[in-house]
Design a protein around this motif. Structure first.
Motif, PDB file in Angstrom:
ATOM      1  N   LEU A 194       0.908  -1.177   0.042  1.00 43.19           N
ATOM      2  CA  LEU A 194      -0.079  -0.076  -0.083  1.00 43.19           C
ATOM      3  C   LEU A 194       0.868   1.371  -0.010  1.00 43.19           C
ATOM      4  N   THR A 195       0.536   2.288  -0.796  1.00 44.95           N
ATOM      5  CA  THR A 195       1.172   3.263  -0.877  1.00 44.95           C
ATOM      6  C   THR A 195       0.594   4.678  -0.300  1.00 44.95           C
ATOM      7  N   ALA A 196       1.585   5.786   0.193  1.00 46.10           N
ATOM      8  CA  ALA A 196       1.013   6.935   0.313  1.00 46.10           C
ATOM      9  C   ALA A 196       1.939   8.118   0.168  1.00 46.10           C
ATOM     10  N   TYR A 197       1.343   9.451   0.070  1.00 44.00           N
ATOM     11  CA  TYR A 197       2.334  10.485  -0.281  1.00 44.00           C
ATOM     12  C   TYR A 197       1.555  11.623   0.355  1.00 44.00           C
ATOM     13  N   ALA A 198       2.259  12.459   1.017  1.00 40.83           N
ATOM     14  CA  ALA A 198       1.648  13.833   1.699  1.00 40.83           C
ATOM     15  C   ALA A 198       2.609  14.822   2.087  1.00 40.83           C
ATOM     16  N   GLU A 199       2.170  16.088   1.574  1.00 37.79           N
ATOM     17  CA  GLU A 199       3.099  17.195   1.773  1.00 37.79           C
ATOM     18  C   GLU A 199       2.243  18.467   2.550  1.00 37.79           C
ATOM     19  N   ASP A 200       2.746  19.465   3.287  1.00 37.31           N
ATOM     20  CA  ASP A 200       2.017  20.371   3.751  1.00 37.31           C
ATOM     21  C   ASP A 200       1.990  21.691   3.472  1.00 37.31           C
ATOM     22  N   GLU A 201       2.199  22.083   2.109  1.00 29.03           N
ATOM     23  CA  GLU A 201       2.484  23.283   1.567  1.00 29.03           C
ATOM     24  C   GLU A 201       1.702  23.356   0.177  1.00 29.03           C
ATOM     25  N   GLU A 202       0.853  23.919   0.044  1.00 30.78           N
ATOM     26  CA  GLU A 202       0.215  23.483  -1.511  1.00 30.78           C
ATOM     27  C   GLU A 202       0.942  24.414  -2.481  1.00 30.78           C
ATOM     28  N   ILE A 203       1.240  25.580  -2.412  1.00 30.84           N
ATOM     29  CA  ILE A 203       1.839  26.233  -3.444  1.00 30.84           C
ATOM     30  C   ILE A 203       3.245  25.683  -3.697  1.00 30.84           C
ATOM     31  N   SER A 204       4.015  25.660  -2.576  1.00 24.64           N
ATOM     32  CA  SER A 204       5.493  25.013  -2.991  1.00 24.64           C
ATOM     33  C   SER A 204       5.598  23.614  -3.158  1.00 24.64           C
ATOM     34  N   ASN A 205       4.377  22.759  -3.008  1.00 24.11           N
ATOM     35  CA  ASN A 205       4.546  21.238  -2.966  1.00 24.11           C
ATOM     36  C   ASN A 205       5.429  20.982  -4.177  1.00 24.11           C
ATOM     37  N   THR A 206       6.300  19.854  -3.939  1.00 28.52           N
ATOM     38  CA  THR A 206       7.396  19.303  -4.925  1.00 28.52           C
ATOM     39  C   THR A 206       6.971  19.259  -6.156  1.00 28.52           C
ATOM     40  N   PHE A 207       5.729  18.723  -6.362  1.00 29.31           N
ATOM     41  CA  PHE A 207       5.112  18.362  -7.619  1.00 29.31           C
ATOM     42  C   PHE A 207       4.374  19.134  -8.256  1.00 29.31           C
ATOM     43  N   ASN A 208       4.046  20.280  -7.683  1.00 29.48           N
ATOM     44  CA  ASN A 208       3.086  21.499  -7.915  1.00 29.48           C
ATOM     45  C   ASN A 208       3.703  22.831  -8.124  1.00 29.48           C
ATOM     46  N   TYR A 209       4.992  23.314  -7.500  1.00 28.21           N
ATOM     47  CA  TYR A 209       5.563  24.188  -7.718  1.00 28.21           C
ATOM     48  C   TYR A 209       6.026  24.661  -9.160  1.00 28.21           C
TER      49      TYR A 209
END
Length: 646
Positions: free
Chosen positions: A282-297
């Motif tokens: 089972l896999t999971a991924y989580a980050e705590d900052e929307e704008i500077s998110n690793t795969f979204n900034y």
């Protein structure tokens, strides 16, 4: 009498605790890392210590509390998001396999200033959108009753409690849930190690020792191994984490798979979690900052849900629907409603392990950047919180099953640490700790021995990727395994790394390599000329990408430091005849932008070789480059519209 004895015992215990902490702090400050095999070289008047020492690599130890650092030291105090007690608490019912919401009546009476139970609490389900990365809407209001069983389809909720007449708001809150999935019947009986990657942005090896000494002491416990020769391979978060999770650099991925700046590409990238999922994890991924998110900034993010449990839709809901609070001097969101942004990530991680780790293998990465990215002193305020996280994992028994990687992507890249003599090392040497559970250490002593040996050998992100691959095949490593693409000679940390390893052999560019002996040289006309040529290359780079109508032409203001690689022979590093490697740290007139570059230069002929995209921007640039969307171009652009008067 019993009360007096109890009170006396408490006072004695507190005194003992305080004295112990003082002694511990004194020990941390006065001694180097005595658990580890730190080499030293005798020089007149002092010993020079090294984390790694070989013919090809001398990676120096830095005294965390040297006089230069102590002049700027500014530890912070932890600030809670609220002083209110929780009106609603959550626990997990192991019989029903459901979460239970309990309303605390004592807190209710205190908040309402009444002894009646005349109130109402409602929740709204957080519903994701069609895209994996987006929060869509809130569901209809559902009334909460005492000890309410959370439906299995609710993975996140926003809660609102008011007096019955709705005139007085009692408390608003938000909860996220890792909902249970039964263990598959066809699960392999062979024991597999779970893997949890718990990361904090912008934490160097040295700064962990300075700002989080209690955590550093904890990480000396049995089973933990520090990779003291671990050296980053790229500038910022995305390429370093990308290399660790894919075995590719973004540039190579563009030629071999797709361009990560394009919509849909990240869904095609062969992230390591896909291989774990294919193998029954089972896999999971989580980050705590929307704008500077690793795969979204400055990136498109994921169109398809990348892991079984994915936190981003809930994060976007939290940032939109709760009261957001910032810390002074930071652009990152510190509090989301009543809780630290980091607390949601930790809770999500803890639930993930509590639900599954004893029954089936899991892989998860939980990444926090909101408190450390903009202010490295905030690490000191958060050390008790993060230490408590690790202790809670231990209390839950998660470490009995789990290989944990406690790590960072790089050290500080801007701010006061960049003015210290050791700034080059600070930026390039992130913390990297690996924990092996007792059963794994007993079953695979040869891998434990190799990992222990590798603590004092040069390693990189690509070795971490190979180690993640190795864990999947721990009992049956096959010859055709696709190890890291960008470093064919890299290997798993469960095999002994070459003792005499160079940066190029670990796929670390000279701009990021900490192995070589650079020494400051006095200011001379040619050092200014070299820096001026670097500025000229930056301007040419901006013109090449047709940015001259948006970005200012840069002009050299001052050369702060010039350093020269002192060795005459570069070993396996190839360089043209007559050229030498130099570091140059300089500042331009435009908005006082500061840069650090590693160059090949011939001071006689003025021939210069440099990859502009490896030049570091070492001061915060905020909105200076907001006219540009490209993540790399932003480093070198001072928008014409943002030019400030000198």
């Amino acid at each position: 009498m019993a009360r007096l004895v109890s009170s006396k015992f408490k006072r004695l215990f507190l005194c003992f605790l305080v004295v112990s902490l003082i002694c511990l702090w004194s020990k941390i400050r006065s001694t180097p890392d005595d658990k580890y095999n730190i080499s030293f070289r005798q020089t007149p008047g002092k010993k020079k210590l090294f984390y790694v020492k070989s013919e090809k690599c001398e990676l120096p130890y830095v005294d965390p509390f040297n006089a230069e650092f102590m002049k700027i030291n500014n530890p912070k105090i932890f600030i809670p998001c609220t002083n209110e007690s929780d009106l609603i608490t959550v626990h997990y019912d192991n019989i029903f396999h459901q979460y239970v919401l309990h309303i605390n009546e004592e807190v209710l009476h205190k908040l309402s200033q009444s002894k009646s139970n005349d109130f109402a609490c409602f929740y709204q389900k957080i519903i994701y959108g069609q895209s994996a990365d987006r929060y869509d809407r809130k569901g209809n209001k559902t009334k909460l009753t005492q000890d309410y069983l959370v439906p299995l389809d609710v993975e996140g909720m926003l809660v609102d409690c008011r007096t019955a007449d709705e005139r007085l708001l009692l408390q608003q809150d938000a909860f996220m849930f890792i909902q249970y999935e039964g263990t598959p019947k066809n699960l392999s009986p062979d024991r597999k190690a779970s893997v949890i990657m718990y990361g904090i942005d912008t934490v160097s090896r040295t700064n962990l020792r300075r700002m989080m000494p209690m955590i550093y002491e904890y990480l000396k416990s049995p089973g933990w191994y520090e990779m003291m020769g671990y050296n980053k391979v790229a500038d910022n978060s995305f390429p370093n984490i990308f290399a660790m999770l894919t075995g590719y650099s973004p540039e190579t991925a563009e030629t071999q798979v797709c361009n990560t700046d394009r919509d849909g590409c990240l869904d095609k990238i062969p992230f390591i979690w896909k291989e774990y999922k294919k193998d029954g994890y089972l896999t999971a991924y989580a980050e705590d900052e929307e704008i500077s998110n690793t795969f979204n900034y400055m990136k498109p993010g994921f169109a398809v849900k990348p892991t079984d449990y994915y936190f981003r839709p809930f994060l976007t809901a939290l940032e939109k629907e709760t009261v957001v609070r910032y810390n002074a001097g930071s652009l990152m969101k510190y509090c989301l409603g009543r809780r630290l942004a980091n607390s949601y990530i930790f809770d999500y991680c803890r639930q993930f392990m509590q639900r599954f780790v004893a029954d089936r293998p899991i892989w998860g990465m939980f990444w926090s950047n909101h408190f450390s990215h903009d202010d490295f002193f905030m690490l000191s305020a958060m050390q008790h919180k993060i230490l408590n996280d690790l202790l809670n994992f231990e209390k839950d028994g998660a470490f009995e099953h789990t290989i944990m990687i406690f790590f960072s992507d790089h050290g500080a890249r801007f701010g006061p640490l960049m003015r210290l003599k050791e700034s080059f090392l600070e930026e390039r040497l992130p913390m990297m700790f690996i924990y092996l559970p007792p059963w794994f250490r007993a079953k695979y002593p040869q891998y434990v021995e190799a990992l222990s040996l590798n603590q004092n050998r040069l390693s990189s992100n690509f070795d971490i990727y190979n180690t993640l691959k190795h864990i999947l095949q721990i009992d049956n490593v096959v010859e055709e395994t696709n190890w890291s693409y960008d470093c064919p000679q890299c290997q798993s940390l469960f095999y002994p790394l070459p003792e005499n390893r160079s940066c190029s052999e670990a796929a670390i560019a000279e701009a990021y390599c900490t192995c070589h002996n650079y020494e400051e040289i006095k200011e001379e006309p040619w050092t200014w000329r070299m820096a001026d040529l670097v500025v000229d290359r930056i301007n040419n780079y901006l013109r090449f990408y047709n940015l001259q109508n948006q970005c200012s032409n840069l002009t050299l203001k001052v050369v702060n430091v010039t350093e020269q690689w002192m060795e005459e022979i570069d070993g396996d590093v190839k360089r043209p005849k007559g050229m030498r490697y130099y570091h140059t740290k300089f500042q331009v007139h435009q908005n006082m932008a500061e840069f650090f570059a590693t160059v090949l230069y011939n001071k006689e002929t003025e021939e210069l070789k440099i990859n502009v995209e490896l030049i570091s921007r070492i001061n915060m640039y905020g909105t200076d480059s907001e006219c540009i969307n490209n993540k790399i171009h932003k480093l070198y652009c001072v928008c014409l519209s943002k030019l400030r008067a000198p």
